[in-house]
Design an enzyme around this catalytic site. Structure first.
Site, PDB file in Angstrom:
ATOM      1  N   ASP A 232      -1.039 -23.020  -7.584  1.00 37.45           N
ATOM      2  CA  ASP A 232      -0.071 -24.104  -7.519  1.00 37.45           C
ATOM      3  C   ASP A 232       1.031 -23.843  -6.498  1.00 37.45           C
ATOM      4  O   ASP A 232       1.502 -22.707  -6.363  1.00 37.45           O
ATOM      5  CB  ASP A 232       0.563 -24.221  -8.919  1.00 37.45           C
ATOM      6  CG  ASP A 232       1.605 -25.307  -9.016  1.00 37.45           C
ATOM      7  OD1 ASP A 232       1.209 -26.477  -9.046  1.00 37.45           O
ATOM      8  OD2 ASP A 232       2.814 -24.982  -9.070  1.00 37.45           O
ATOM      9  N   GLU A 305      -3.212 -24.973  -3.424  1.00 33.75           N
ATOM     10  CA  GLU A 305      -2.524 -26.257  -3.281  1.00 33.75           C
ATOM     11  C   GLU A 305      -1.508 -26.156  -2.153  1.00 33.75           C
ATOM     12  O   GLU A 305      -0.526 -25.429  -2.247  1.00 33.75           O
ATOM     13  CB  GLU A 305      -1.794 -26.656  -4.561  1.00 33.75           C
ATOM     14  CG  GLU A 305      -1.337 -28.104  -4.458  1.00 33.75           C
ATOM     15  CD  GLU A 305      -0.075 -28.448  -5.225  1.00 33.75           C
ATOM     16  OE1 GLU A 305       0.130 -29.641  -5.478  1.00 33.75           O
ATOM     17  OE2 GLU A 305       0.719 -27.552  -5.549  1.00 33.75           O
TER      18      GLU A 305
HETATM   19  C1  NOJ Z   1       2.239 -28.914  -8.071  1.00 26.05           C
HETATM   20  C2  NOJ Z   1       1.639 -29.506  -9.299  1.00 26.05           C
HETATM   21  O1  NOJ Z   1       0.430 -30.128  -8.975  1.00 26.05           O
HETATM   22  C3  NOJ Z   1       2.669 -30.437  -9.872  1.00 26.05           C
HETATM   23  O2  NOJ Z   1       2.144 -31.233 -10.889  1.00 26.05           O
HETATM   24  C4  NOJ Z   1       3.831 -29.612 -10.336  1.00 26.05           C
HETATM   25  O3  NOJ Z   1       4.860 -30.480 -10.773  1.00 26.05           O
HETATM   26  C5  NOJ Z   1       4.379 -28.724  -9.217  1.00 26.05           C
HETATM   27  N1  NOJ Z   1       3.355 -28.104  -8.436  1.00 26.05           N
HETATM   28  C6  NOJ Z   1       5.257 -27.648  -9.759  1.00 26.05           C
HETATM   29  O4  NOJ Z   1       4.517 -26.666 -10.410  1.00 26.05           O
END
Ligand code: NOJ
Ligand code: MG
Length: 588
Positions: A232, A305
C-alpha cells in the site's frame, strides 16, 4: 557500416514508419505463475458476510472461493484484514500480526488459506508499510518515548512564528485526505507526520528498528501460507532528509486547485518518490526470495500501489543487478481516461505509457479499478465494461480485476449522512462526492434477493447500489448472455491460449474510436481484439492484423450487445462494428 548493423538499422526504420507499436517478438518461454495471472481484488468488508452483522468477513470469503475458482482467477488479493479501529477501513492497522475481530480469527484465516490451497487459488495480503493506526501499541509507546520506540514515527518540535510567537507545524505539507499532514500531540509535546488521516501516523523508515519490524510482518504472513503482498501507498514511504538544523523545506503551490486543503494544492517533491523507497522494495523482495529459498514452494509476489510517474514507478521492477517488485500496478487505464476521457487514442496512450517505459524482460499488468476509484462500469460507461475486461485480458502480462467488474457492478449512491470514508468525511456536504470512495465500496451483489445475498442480516455497513436486482451473480450465471459469462470466456481463453500468454503484441488506435490489439506467436493462432469506443457504427479494414493472411477471422468472444455469431468467420477487410462493440477473433 557492418551488414548486421545496417540490417538492424533498416528494420528499426521500417518499424518506426509503420505507425503501429510492435513489441519485440517473444518465443514460447516458461513463465512463472504471476506473469500470466488473473488477479482479483477482494474488499473484505463488502464481499460476503457470513454472520449477519452486515459486514463482510473471512468465512464469507472462504464460502465464495469456489466462485473465484469458477471465474478462473489465479490469485485473490485481500484489502487489509488486520486489527484496526477502521478509521480508514483497515488501512489504519493497530496490530499487524492479528485479524480484525469483525472479520474473524486467525483460525478462520487459516481455514481460508487451506480451502484456497485445495482449490489451487493463491491468496495475497495487503501490506500497509507507510503508517499504522494511532491505536497501535507502537504509537502509544512512541508517544511515551518508551525505549526503542522513541523514533518509530516522524516527530518534530515544529516552528515558532516570529511575529505571533505561536507554535506552528514544521512545514506546510498536506495529507491525502485534506488538510495539514502534521498533528500536534499533547502528551509528547511534538508534531507527528501523517500523510493520510490524523489517525494514521507515518512510520519512520529512517529507523532500522522500523525496517526490521515491517520485515517481520512480511515473514509472519509468508509463514501463514500467503503468496505475496499488495504493498500500500509506496510513494510517501520516505520524506527527504531534513537539513543540518533538522528542518524540512515547504512544498510550493502548484496552481492545480484553489482549494488549499486539497493535496494537489502543493507539490509533493519532498514527501513522495524518494530513492530510498525503491531500495526498501528491493529489500522486501529479498525477504520473499529468502523465504522461498529456505521453505521452497511457489514464488510469492510483490504488487506495488503507486500512482507515481513512470520515471519512478518503473524503478520498482528492479534494475540490471537487483530484482524488485514483480508488478508495480499499472493504473494508466484508470488515470489517462480520468484525465482525458475514453477513446481509442487515449487507450493507445495509456498502453504506450506502460509498454514503452517498462524495462526489458519485465512483466506488464493492467488494472481497471480498485476500492479507491469509481467502479469501471460507472467510470467508462456501462456499455464499455465488456470491452475493458477484454482489453486487460488480451494485452500481455497479468490482469487485475476489482470485485464486481466481472458482473458490471456500478457505483452506489451514498448520501452525505451515510458517508463514512474519511476522505469524504474530511470535506463537507457540498463537495464530498469529489472525494468520497464509498460509492465503489458498496456490498457485492450475489443475488436479486434481500440485501443482494451479501448478508442474512437486516443491515449492511454501506447501502447497496440500487441496481442489484438486475446486476448480480446469480442472474448473470443463469442468463444466456451476461458480462459475467463474457468475463469467464475471456479468462478461459487467456488460460488456454499460448499466444495470449507468450505472443508478441501489436496494438493501434486505427481511428480515434477503434482500438485493435493483435497477439501472435509462431505456430499458434493469432488473436485479434477490436473495440469500437465510439457511438457510431463503422466498417473497418483489419487486413494488417490478419497476420497469416487467412482473409477470414473467426469470432471467439463478443460484447453483450453484439449481434454477431461466435464461430462465424468474418472478412477482416470489411468488418462492421456497432457502437461499443468489442470482439475477440482468431485466425484459426
Ligand atoms: C491506499 C489505499 O488503497 C487506500 O484505500 C488507503 O486509504 C490509503 N492507501 C492509505 O492506506
Ligand atoms: Mg460479518
Amino acid at each position: 557500416m557492418e551488414l548486421a548493423t545496417l540490417l538492424t538499422f533498416l528494420l528499426l526504420a521500417i518499424g518506426h514508419g509503420e505507425g503501429c507499436q510492435l513489441q519485440s517478438s517473444t518465443s514460447e518461454t516458461v513463465k512463472d505463475w504471476w506473469q500470466t495471472a488473473q488477479f482479483y481484488q477482494i474488499y473484505p468488508r463488502s464481499f460476503k458476510d457470513s454472520d449477519g452483522d452486515g459486514i463482510g468477513d473471512l468465512n464469507g470469503i472462504t464460502s465464495k472461493l469456489e466462485y473465484l475458482k469458477d471465474l478462473g482467477i489465479t490469485a485473490a488479493w485481500l484489502s487489509p484484514i488486520f486489527t484496526s479501529p477502521m478509521v480508514d477501513f483497515g488501512y489504519d492497522i493497530s496490530d499487524f500480526f492479528d485479524i480484525q475481530p469483525e472479520y474473524g480469527t486467525l483460525d478462520d484465516f487459516r481455514a481460508l488459506i487451506k480451502r484456497a490451497k485445495e482449490l489451487d487459488l493463491k491468496i495475497i495480503l495487503d501490506f500497509v508499510p507507510n503508517h499504522s493506526s494511532n491505536e497501535s501499541s507502537w504509537f502509544v509507546k512512541s508517544v511515551n518515548r518508551e525505549k526503542g520506540y522513541e523514533d518509530y514515527y516522524v516527530w518534530h518540535d515544529g516552528k515558532v512564528n516570529a511575529t505571533t510567537g505561536a507554535r506552528e507545524p514544521p512545514t506546510n505539507w498536506l495529507q491525502y485526505f485534506r488538510g495539514s499532514a502534521w498533528q500536534w500531540n499533547k502528551e509528547r509535546q511534538q508534531y507527528y507526520l501523517h500523510q493520510f488521516a490524523v489517525q494514521q501516523p507515518d512510520l519512520n523508515y529512517r529507523n532500522p528498528l522500523v525496517v526490521d519490524q515491517m520485515k517481520r510482518v512480511l515473514r509472519y504472513w509468508l509463514n501463514e501460507g500467503v503468496s505475496g503482498f499488495r504493498c500500500d501507498a509506496l510513494p510517501p514511504l520516505f520524506e527527504v532528509l531534513p537539513d543540518a538544523e533538522g528542518q524540512w523545506p515547504d512544498e510550493v503551490v502548484t496552481g492545480a486547485t484553489e482549494d488549499a486543503d486539497d493535496r494537489a494544492y502543493l507539490t509533493t517533491t519532498y514527501i513522495e518518490n524518494q530513492p530510498e523507497t525503491i531500495d526498501m522494495v528491493y529489500q522486501w523482495r529479498t525477504v520473499l526470495d529468502d523465504h522461498k529459498r529456505i521453505h521452497g514452494g511457489n514464488s510469492s509476489v510483490l504488487l506495488i500501489e503507486t500512482y507515481s510517474p513512470a520515471w519512478f514507478s518503473m524503478q520498482f521492477y528492479g534494475n540490471r543487478s537487483t530484482e524488485g517488485a514483480h508488478l508495480p500496478f499499472n493504473f494508466n487505464l484508470i488515470t489517462v481516461m480520468e484525465q482525458k476521457g475514453l477513446n481509442a487514442s487515449n487507450v493507445q496512450e495509456a498502453v504506450d505509457l506502460w509498454l514503452k517505459n517498462m524495462p526489458a524482460g519485465r512483466t506488464a499488468n493492467w488494472v481497471l479499478g480498485n476500492h479507491d476509484k469509481r467502479r469501471a462500469a460507472s467510470r467508462y460507461g456501462k456499455e464499455h465494461i465488456d470491452a475493458m475486461n477484454m482489453l486487460v485480458m488480451v494485452l500481455p502480462g497479468a490482469s487485475v480485476t476489482y470485485q464486481g467488474e466481472e458482473i458490471g457492478m456500478t457505483d452506489g449512491e451514498i448520501s452525505w449522512e451515510d458517508t463514512v470514508d474519511p476522505w469524504g468525511c474530511n470535506s463537507n456536504a457540498d463537495i464530498y462526492e469529489q472525494y468520497t470512495r464509498d460509492p465503489e465500496r458498496t456490498p457485492f451483489q450475489w443475488t436479486a434477493g434481500t440485501n443482494a445475498g451479501f448478508t442474512n442480516g437486516s443491515t449492511t455497513w454501506l447501502p447497496l447500489a440500487t441496481d442489484y436486482e438486475t446486476i448480480n451473480v446469480e442472474k448473470e450465471l443463469s442468463d444466456d448472455r451476461s458480462h459475467l459469462k463474457i468475463y469467464k470466456a475471456l479468462v478461459a481463453l487467456r488460460k488456454s491460449s499460448k499466444t495470449l500468454q507468450n505472443g508478441s503484441t501489436k496494438y493501434e488506435a486505427i481511428t480515434g474510436d477503434i482500438f485493435v490489439v493483435q497477439r501472435s506467436l509462431a505456430n499458434s493462432a493469432t488473436i485479434v481484439g477490436v473495440i469500437n469506443f465510439g457511438s457510431v457504427a463503422v466498417t473497418v479494414d483489419l487486413s494488417q492484423f490478419d497476420k497469416n493472411r487467412t482473409e477470414s477471422l473467426q469470432l471467439l468472444i463478443r460484447s453483450i450487445d453484439s449481434t454477431k455469431v461466435e464461430g462465424t468467420r468474418y472478412d477482416p477487410k470489411t468488418l462492421s462494428l456497432d457502437p461499443a462493440e468489442a470482439l475477440v477473433l482468431t485466425t484459426e
